[in-house]
Design a protein around this motif. Structure first.
Motif, PDB file in Angstrom:
ATOM      1  N   ALA A 223     -13.346 -24.645 -15.968  1.00 39.82           N
ATOM      2  CA  ALA A 223     -13.343 -26.113 -16.078  1.00 39.82           C
ATOM      3  C   ALA A 223     -14.695 -26.745 -15.767  1.00 39.82           C
ATOM      4  CB  ALA A 223     -12.271 -26.692 -15.152  1.00 39.82           C
ATOM      5  N   ALA A 224     -15.556 -26.060 -15.017  1.00 40.53           N
ATOM      6  CA  ALA A 224     -16.843 -26.677 -14.651  1.00 40.53           C
ATOM      7  C   ALA A 224     -17.890 -26.500 -15.743  1.00 40.53           C
ATOM      8  CB  ALA A 224     -17.350 -26.076 -13.335  1.00 40.53           C
ATOM      9  N   ASN A 225     -17.913 -25.336 -16.370  1.00 41.05           N
ATOM     10  CA  ASN A 225     -18.973 -25.049 -17.354  1.00 41.05           C
ATOM     11  C   ASN A 225     -18.352 -24.492 -18.632  1.00 41.05           C
ATOM     12  OD1 ASN A 225     -20.391 -24.472 -14.453  1.00 41.05           O
ATOM     13  ND2 ASN A 225     -21.807 -25.374 -15.904  1.00 41.05           N
ATOM     14  N   VAL A 246     -17.135 -21.794 -25.308  1.00 41.42           N
ATOM     15  CA  VAL A 246     -17.876 -21.115 -24.235  1.00 41.42           C
ATOM     16  C   VAL A 246     -17.219 -21.399 -22.896  1.00 41.42           C
ATOM     17  CG1 VAL A 246     -20.080 -20.978 -22.985  1.00 41.42           C
ATOM     18  CG2 VAL A 246     -20.084 -21.258 -25.464  1.00 41.42           C
ATOM     19  N   GLY A 247     -17.179 -20.395 -22.029  1.00 46.19           N
ATOM     20  CA  GLY A 247     -16.794 -20.565 -20.623  1.00 46.19           C
ATOM     21  C   GLY A 247     -17.762 -19.773 -19.766  1.00 46.19           C
ATOM     22  N   LEU A 248     -18.425 -20.453 -18.822  1.00 50.49           N
ATOM     23  CA  LEU A 248     -19.370 -19.776 -17.934  1.00 50.49           C
ATOM     24  C   LEU A 248     -18.915 -19.926 -16.488  1.00 50.49           C
ATOM     25  CD1 LEU A 248     -22.851 -20.934 -19.368  1.00 50.49           C
ATOM     26  CD2 LEU A 248     -21.643 -18.788 -19.828  1.00 50.49           C
ATOM     27  N   ASP A 249     -19.084 -18.871 -15.749  1.00 48.23           N
ATOM     28  CA  ASP A 249     -18.862 -18.896 -14.300  1.00 48.23           C
ATOM     29  C   ASP A 249     -20.247 -18.658 -13.684  1.00 48.23           C
ATOM     30  OD1 ASP A 249     -18.114 -18.567 -11.707  1.00 48.23           O
ATOM     31  OD2 ASP A 249     -16.727 -16.891 -12.075  1.00 48.23           O
ATOM     32  N   LEU A 250     -20.828 -19.712 -13.097  1.00 45.22           N
ATOM     33  CA  LEU A 250     -22.219 -19.645 -12.649  1.00 45.22           C
ATOM     34  C   LEU A 250     -22.317 -19.460 -11.140  1.00 45.22           C
ATOM     35  CD1 LEU A 250     -23.796 -22.547 -14.769  1.00 45.22           C
ATOM     36  CD2 LEU A 250     -23.805 -20.091 -15.263  1.00 45.22           C
ATOM     37  N   ASP A 251     -23.350 -18.746 -10.741  1.00 44.16           N
ATOM     38  CA  ASP A 251     -23.715 -18.613  -9.333  1.00 44.16           C
ATOM     39  C   ASP A 251     -25.141 -19.144  -9.232  1.00 44.16           C
ATOM     40  OD1 ASP A 251     -24.176 -17.917  -6.743  1.00 44.16           O
ATOM     41  OD2 ASP A 251     -24.118 -15.743  -7.072  1.00 44.16           O
ATOM     42  N   GLY A 252     -25.273 -20.422  -8.944  1.00 41.68           N
ATOM     43  CA  GLY A 252     -26.592 -21.050  -9.042  1.00 41.68           C
ATOM     44  C   GLY A 252     -27.030 -21.048 -10.498  1.00 41.68           C
ATOM     45  N   ASP A 253     -28.201 -20.469 -10.754  1.00 45.74           N
ATOM     46  CA  ASP A 253     -28.691 -20.396 -12.137  1.00 45.74           C
ATOM     47  C   ASP A 253     -28.321 -19.079 -12.815  1.00 45.74           C
ATOM     48  OD1 ASP A 253     -29.827 -22.887 -12.044  1.00 45.74           O
ATOM     49  OD2 ASP A 253     -31.767 -22.142 -11.340  1.00 45.74           O
ATOM     50  N   ALA A 254     -27.619 -18.216 -12.100  1.00 42.59           N
ATOM     51  CA  ALA A 254     -27.266 -16.915 -12.675  1.00 42.59           C
ATOM     52  C   ALA A 254     -25.832 -16.943 -13.220  1.00 42.59           C
ATOM     53  CB  ALA A 254     -27.399 -15.819 -11.623  1.00 42.59           C
TER      54      ALA A 254
END
Ligand code: SF4
Length: 338
Positions: A223-225, A246-254
């Protein structure tokens, strides 16, 4: 005039029984594709089984933290459902990118999965078509193929799957719940639709006497990215030339986990594990996105009128991944390509 029987299913078991008893029987719910196919003489069912009164209209949260969507939930009701909007916005966005408001008000979730290609030769009974009549030939391969597949096609068929909703369901790793004479079973969404191979007449792995009863979503909704980017010839009521969920699960910029699925490019929504592996653990930047796009498109094949889709798909993938990384998803209501 072509006659057919019309019956109303009393319950799911009755629908299965009615299907099993007649080889060319069809289920009908919203009818937004089947009626067109019948009017064009592409489909000639001997019996229509009306399932609109079956109790399959609920959207329910599951004990495991996911969502169970009844097969008769209307596309509009699903797209505007508050839990879908909040937890699975990529699904809401894909639904709103599809068809028109009137069609979304009629079309059902299960029917969306079962809709057939919009290849114009398939609808034109004056031309041969392997999907309509196995062995007849495929005029699209050497003819007008602007809307056709660049991935996963065969010498028998290069049609594309028309759904937007199914692209998001592929991304979300949904499951399809079905009932048949042998009981209930669950099909992973990635295994539900088929590539054409040498049997283009079969769009799905659903058996002829089975009925889709529900779609189940796992808890993870990105839901965030997320984004759903759809490129088409006009900004509403048109099928995708290329679309990307697209669905991304981010850890900072990674990128901790990255998924992307394409519509408008193949006989089924297209996902590639090796392209997604190229995102994992990498910085969320254009270099990473370019690399993932190149991997997904490494075997893409264009035809006389649709080679442009290969470069279009590459640019759409990079743009959609960048939108998701920024937390700036494509708006389906602004009608602008951000
Ligand atoms: Fe028929 Fe498939 Fe060829 Fe279209 S692409 S004409 S659906 S066989």
């Amino acid at each position: 005039m072509i006659g057919f029987k019309y019956v109303r299913a009393r319950d799911i078991a009755d629908a299965v029984r009615q299907l099993s008893g007649e080889s060319n029987a069809k289920l009908i719910a919203g009818g937004t594709n089947l009626i067109d196919l019948m009017k064009m003489d592409v489909e000639r069912p001997t019996k229509l089984i009306d399932i609109t009164r079956l109790p399959l209209t609920q959207v329910q949260e599951t004990q495991g933290g996911g969502l169970r969507i009844g097969a008769l939930v209307r596309n509009s009701d699903l797209g505007y459902h508050p839990v879908v909007e909040q937890r699975y916005p990529v699904l809401a966005s894909a639904i709103m990118a599809g068809a028109s408001q009137q069609l979304r008000n009629m079309a059902s979730t299960g029917g969306n999965l079962m809709q057939r290609t919009r290849c114009h030769y398939f609808y034109d009974t004056a031309t041969p078509c392997n999907k309509r009549e196995p062995g007849a030939g495929c005029p699209a391969i050497g003819g007008q193929n602007r809307m056709h597949a660049i991935l996963g096609g065969s010498d028998a068929c290069i049609a594309t799957h028309p759904s937007d909703m199914c692209v998001a369901l592929t991304l979300l790793e949904a499951k399809v719940c079905v009932s048949g004479p042998a009981g209930d079973r669950v099909i992973a969404f990635a295994d539900f639709h088929r590539l054409p191979g040498d049997m283009p007449q079969r769009d799905t792995n659903l058996e002829a006497d089975e009925i889709v009863t529900a779609i189940e979503l796992p808890p993870k909704g990105f839901a965030a990215n997320y984004t759903y980017l759809k490129i088409r010839d006009r900004l509403s009521y048109a099928f995708a030339l290329v679309s990307v969920a697209v669905g991304l699960d981010l850890d900072g910029d990674a990128i901790r986990e990255g998924r992307f699925a394409l519509g408008g490019v193949a006989h089924k929504p297209w996902r590639d594990p090796s392209a997604e592996a190229a995102l994992q653990g990498q910085p969320a930047n254009l270099e990473t996105f370019d690399r993932a796009a190149d991997i997904l498109l490494r075997d893409a094949k264009g035809y006389a009128c649709n080679s442009f889709k290969i470069d279009l798909a590459r640019r759409c993938i990079v743009r959609a991944l960048a939108q998701a990384a920024r937390g700036a998803p494509q708006s389906q209501s602004s009608k602008k390509i951000a």
